[in-house]
Write an enzyme that holds these catalytic residues in place. Structure first.
Site, short mmCIF file in Angstrom:
data_model
loop_
_atom_site.label_atom_id
_atom_site.label_comp_id
_atom_site.label_asym_id
_atom_site.label_seq_id
_atom_site.Cartn_x
_atom_site.Cartn_y
_atom_site.Cartn_z
N ASP A 105 -4.11 14.27 -78.87
CA ASP A 105 -4.48 15.65 -78.51
C ASP A 105 -3.96 16.11 -77.15
O ASP A 105 -3.89 17.30 -76.88
CB ASP A 105 -6.01 15.81 -78.52
CG ASP A 105 -6.59 15.66 -79.91
OD1 ASP A 105 -5.80 15.63 -80.87
OD2 ASP A 105 -7.82 15.56 -80.04
N ARG A 159 34.77 19.86 -71.92
CA ARG A 159 34.62 19.11 -70.67
C ARG A 159 35.39 19.70 -69.49
O ARG A 159 35.13 19.36 -68.33
CB ARG A 159 35.12 17.68 -70.86
CG ARG A 159 34.19 16.80 -71.66
CD ARG A 159 34.75 15.40 -71.70
NE ARG A 159 33.98 14.54 -72.58
CZ ARG A 159 32.91 13.84 -72.20
NH1 ARG A 159 32.49 13.91 -70.96
NH2 ARG A 159 32.26 13.09 -73.05
N LYS A 187 25.40 -11.80 -82.98
CA LYS A 187 26.34 -10.83 -83.53
C LYS A 187 26.33 -9.57 -82.68
O LYS A 187 25.40 -9.36 -81.90
CB LYS A 187 25.93 -10.45 -84.96
CG LYS A 187 26.22 -11.52 -85.99
CD LYS A 187 26.28 -10.88 -87.37
CE LYS A 187 26.59 -11.86 -88.48
NZ LYS A 187 27.76 -12.67 -88.30
N1 LIG Z 1 -21.24 9.71 -74.56
C1 LIG Z 1 -20.89 8.52 -75.08
N2 LIG Z 1 -21.63 7.43 -74.79
C2 LIG Z 1 -21.30 6.23 -75.29
N3 LIG Z 1 -20.27 6.02 -76.12
C3 LIG Z 1 -19.51 7.06 -76.43
C4 LIG Z 1 -19.77 8.36 -75.93
N4 LIG Z 1 -18.85 9.21 -76.43
C5 LIG Z 1 -18.05 8.46 -77.20
N5 LIG Z 1 -18.44 7.17 -77.21
C6 LIG Z 1 -17.84 6.04 -77.95
O1 LIG Z 1 -16.42 6.23 -78.09
C7 LIG Z 1 -16.09 6.33 -79.47
C8 LIG Z 1 -14.88 7.24 -79.63
O2 LIG Z 1 -15.21 8.53 -79.18
P1 LIG Z 1 -14.61 9.84 -79.91
O3 LIG Z 1 -14.89 9.73 -81.36
O4 LIG Z 1 -15.12 11.01 -79.18
O5 LIG Z 1 -13.05 9.65 -79.77
P2 LIG Z 1 -12.12 9.82 -78.50
O6 LIG Z 1 -12.15 8.59 -77.70
O7 LIG Z 1 -12.43 11.09 -77.81
O8 LIG Z 1 -10.71 9.87 -79.20
P3 LIG Z 1 -10.00 11.12 -79.89
O9 LIG Z 1 -9.23 11.81 -78.82
O10 LIG Z 1 -9.16 10.48 -80.87
O11 LIG Z 1 -11.06 11.97 -80.49
C9 LIG Z 1 -17.36 6.83 -80.12
O12 LIG Z 1 -17.41 6.55 -81.49
C10 LIG Z 1 -18.41 6.04 -79.37
O13 LIG Z 1 -18.48 4.72 -79.83
O1 LIG Z 2 -9.45 10.79 -88.06
P1 LIG Z 2 -10.66 11.65 -87.91
O2 LIG Z 2 -11.87 10.86 -87.59
O3 LIG Z 2 -10.77 12.55 -89.07
O4 LIG Z 2 -10.45 12.56 -86.62
C1 LIG Z 2 -9.63 13.67 -86.56
C2 LIG Z 2 -9.57 14.13 -85.15
O5 LIG Z 2 -9.01 13.12 -84.32
C3 LIG Z 2 -7.91 13.62 -83.62
O6 LIG Z 2 -6.77 13.32 -84.36
C4 LIG Z 2 -7.79 12.95 -82.27
O7 LIG Z 2 -8.82 13.32 -81.45
C5 LIG Z 2 -8.17 15.11 -83.57
O8 LIG Z 2 -7.01 15.88 -83.32
C6 LIG Z 2 -8.74 15.34 -84.92
O9 LIG Z 2 -9.53 16.48 -84.91
#
Ligand SMILES: Nc1ncnc2c1ncn2[C@@H]1O[C@H](COP(=O)(O)OP(=O)(O)OP(=O)(O)O)[C@@H](O)[C@H]1O
Ligand SMILES: O=P(O)(O)OC[C@H]1O[C@](O)(CO)[C@@H](O)[C@@H]1O
Length: 657
Positions: A147, A457, A646
């Protein structure tokens, strides 16, 4: 640990962390399945990793150690289990590669660590000795997410790979849209961030984009979109592409679905419209060279950072700022990122935009300027409108056409007149090759490689500088933009020096560096170098695969780049080559000997099925005597039948799209 949505390049990060840790005398472990693995614990989920365990990771998509969205870790009880399992495994530091959610979790975990470990001691789960040894946990974040939504870093691992895939998909869609004269609504990922949609809009010259940070304010998005699309159609454009970010909203925060966009295009403009949701195609697949290199250098930096950390050091986030790898405060980065979401919730879109990277706003205004070219009332009064000449010089490089498109459409949006000088200075002096640039003619140039206006060039002095001055005078050019490599640099210098003799050259003249060699002074990147790197990387991946299949082979690959070792060095990093030889260093014999010894060692350790192919990259100009063939012959002779060597000589990589 990798966590959250997977991102191309996460594997490269894991590989770098494992190897940098081992190199520095540490033990490396992988936490499998994101926070889920921490909560479950045990050797199945917290696994020791050796040097060879991560071999081949650079060219693999997704994350081989697994990722998850783990609800248990959001609860204190889950984090308490995680604390115990890390202590059981003897872990001193945790490096997390994930998005803002994952890093929020990491930050919370570190903050809570003292109370978690205290509870484990008080309840007799861990001994006093373990308590003393693990009182502090070092945490470091690297940002892996397609993202590109994390504050304080210019790029997240995976974002450019995803963008590349989106652009490729839109190029394919363009062809069918053009054939049927259709409109396509393309939905791209980005729940809270419009970076992918915006950058894809610029790269593919889409007609309209919808992003969460900047809903149309003056009029409804429907009116604005229809106005722009119908202007483009009235100028003769046969196809329409509207890119919708997954999280697109109105200025009243109502979600805008791709189907709603389609309905507007059908009902109000009568366009035959289809919707394409790119979905997880954007996230899977292998990483582009930028992400592999970013992930590698950030992984190494993350290991250094945790080794430098003390209990008082704030947890670092490894970012990239203006091409430099930097350590930022993880807490601050997470806070700023969250404040974008808050600003959007509060309908404070200006604030949301300002909290994104400063380039975000710039990119959006450039997109809008290019998009309105030749249709809206130009912004400048008639007496301020200029004639601008555009020329390509030197070997073709990927991106030359996009540069011409961007310059010309930007000129048009302001009211300037863009001219293309075809076939370089030779074309001008010999054939008066000056043509007015027409909007419809350059539409679609973004996806074409090479140079549509031709390139050459020859410098002005090598052709006929007097004739060039004559034509500058004849067409009354007010400015010149040269796109090209080292010859372009020399040409600009010649024109500038000739100002005393030829008044026609007393105009603003600028250079946009474009060369695969990336050797133009004064810039870190030249157009085309990244494109070339990607093509070479793909070639090297295939060669390596073939070498691995035969189990006992090294390929010596000949690499272009003139007297610059940029391409060879960076391709070696992106592909995991055993060695690279560049013109800047030549090929010292003791280095060659050391590299051959290390090849022998590697082949001796690896047995049977696990033997992998090896690459050595050699810039053509690294040595005149030690040619690619000679190096391969020496390696083969020294290998004494233990393995084979190679050569592979890729053909021109100069101008793919
Ligand atoms: N506030 C929080 N407290 C503790 N753990 C968290 C918290 N927020 C997220 N996590 C942990 O991190 C994991 C991944 O978070 P999330 O699903 O928001 O993805 P992300 O790291 O933001 O990646 P992406 O950009 O792909 O969405 C969550 O499933 C959870 O286990
Ligand atoms: O694979 P999932 O859990 O459907 O998540 C999709 C989301 O994860 C991302 O690919 C990464 O944060 C977002 O752009 C999208 O909204």
């Amino acid at each position: 640990m990798t966590s959250g949505g997977d991102a191309p390049g996460m594997n490269a990060c894991v590989r770098a962390v494992v190897r940098a840790a081992i190199y520095r005398g540490c033990k490396a472990f992988a936490v499998m399945e994101g926070y889920e693995g921490l909560v479950r614990g045990g050797p199945e989920y917290i696994k020791e990793m050796n040097w060879l365990d991560v071999r081949g990771y650079l060219s693999e998509g997704g994350t081989n150690i697994g990722t998850a969205r783990c609800m248990d870790f959001k609860q204190r009880q889950g984090r308490l289990k995680g604390c115990k399992h890390l202590i059981d495994a003897g872990i001193d530091a945790l490096i997390v590669c994930g998005g803002d959610g994952s890093l929020t979790g990491a930050d919370l975990f570190r903050k809570e660590w003292p109370s978690l470990i205290q509870e484990l001691k008080d309840t007799g789960v861990i001994s006093n000795e373990k308590y003393e040894k693990h009182k502090h946990l070092n945490i470091c974040g690297t940002v892996g997410s397609i993202d590109n939504d994390m504050a304080t870093t210019d790029a997240t691992i995976g974002a450019y790979s995803s963008l590349d895939r989106i652009c490729q998909a839109i190029d394919y869609i363009d062809a069918t849209a053009n054939s049927h004269s259709r409109a396509f609504v393309v939905e791209v990922m980005g729940r809270h961030c419009g970076w992918l949609a915006l950058m894809a809009g610029i790269a593919t010259s889409a007609d309209y984009i919808l992003i969460p940070e900047k809903p149309s304010s003056s009029k409804g998005w429907q009116d604005q979109m229809c106005q722009i699309v119908s202007q483009h159609r009235s100028k003769g454009k046969r196809k329409t592409i509207v890119i919708v970010a997954e999280g697109a909203i109105t200025n009243e925060l109502e979600p805008i679905s791709s189907d709603a966009v389609k309905d507007v295009l059908v009902d109000r403009l009568g366009l035959d419209t289809r919707v394409t949701t790119l979905g997880h195609v954007q996230r899977g697949g292998t990483a582009v060279s930028y992400d592999r290199i970013l992930a590698t250098v950030q992984g190494v930096e993350a290991v250094k950072a945790v080794l430098d950390s003390t209990p008082d050091t704030p947890s670092p986030l490894i970012g990239i700022e203006e091409n430099k790898i930097v350590r930022k405060s993880l807490v601050e980065a997470v806070e700023i990122t969250k404040s974008v979401a808050t600003a959007i919730e509060n309908k404070d879109f200006d604030k949301a935009m300002s909290l994104r990277d400063s380039e975000f706003t710039e990119h959006l205004s450039n997109f809008m300027a290019m998009n309105s070219a030749n249709h809206n009332e130009p912004t400048l009064p008639a007496n301020k409108r200029k004639s601008i000449a555009i020329i390509n010089i030197g070997a073709p490089a990927g991106g030359m056409n996009s540069a011409v498109y961007a310059m010309a459409t930007y000129c048009m949006s302001r009211g300037h007149t863009p001219y293309a000088i075809h076939n370089g200075f030779a074309g001008l002096s010999r054939h008066e090759s000056v043509r007015l640039i027409d909007w419809l003619q350059i539409e679609g140039w973004n996806s074409i490689g090479g140079s549509e206006i031709g390139t050459n060039r020859s410098t002005p002095k090598e052709t006929d500088i007097g004739m060039i001055a004559y034509y500058f005078e004849k067409y009354q050019f007010d400015g010149l933009i040269i796109v090209g490599g080292f010859e372009a640099f020399v040409s600009l210098e010649q024109l500038e020096s000739a100002r005393a003799m030829y008044p026609a050259f007393r105009i603003p003249m600028v250079l946009i560096p474009a060369t695969i060699s990336n050797n133009v002074p004064g810039t870190e990147y030249s157009l085309g170098s990244d494109t070339c790197l990607n093509s070479l990387m793909q070639y090297c991946d295939v060669v390596k695969q073939s070498a691995s299949a035969t189990r006992d082979r090294t390929f010596v690959i000949d690499v272009q780049g003139g007297n610059s070792g940029y391409i060879a060095t960076f391709a070696a990093l992106a592909c995991g080559a055993q060695a690279s030889y560049v013109p800047e260093e030549g090929i010292p014999l003791d280095q060659l000997e050391a590299d051959i010894n290390s090849l022998k060692e590697a082949f001796a350790v690896e047995k049977g099925l696990s033997k992998s192919g090896k690459l050595v990259l050699k810039s053509t100009n690294a040595s005149k005597v030690l040619t690619t063939q000679v190096i391969a012959d020496i390696i083969k002779q020294e290998a004494n039948g233990q393995f084979d060597a190679k050569t592979a000589i890729p053909v021109v990589f100069a101008s793919p799209t």
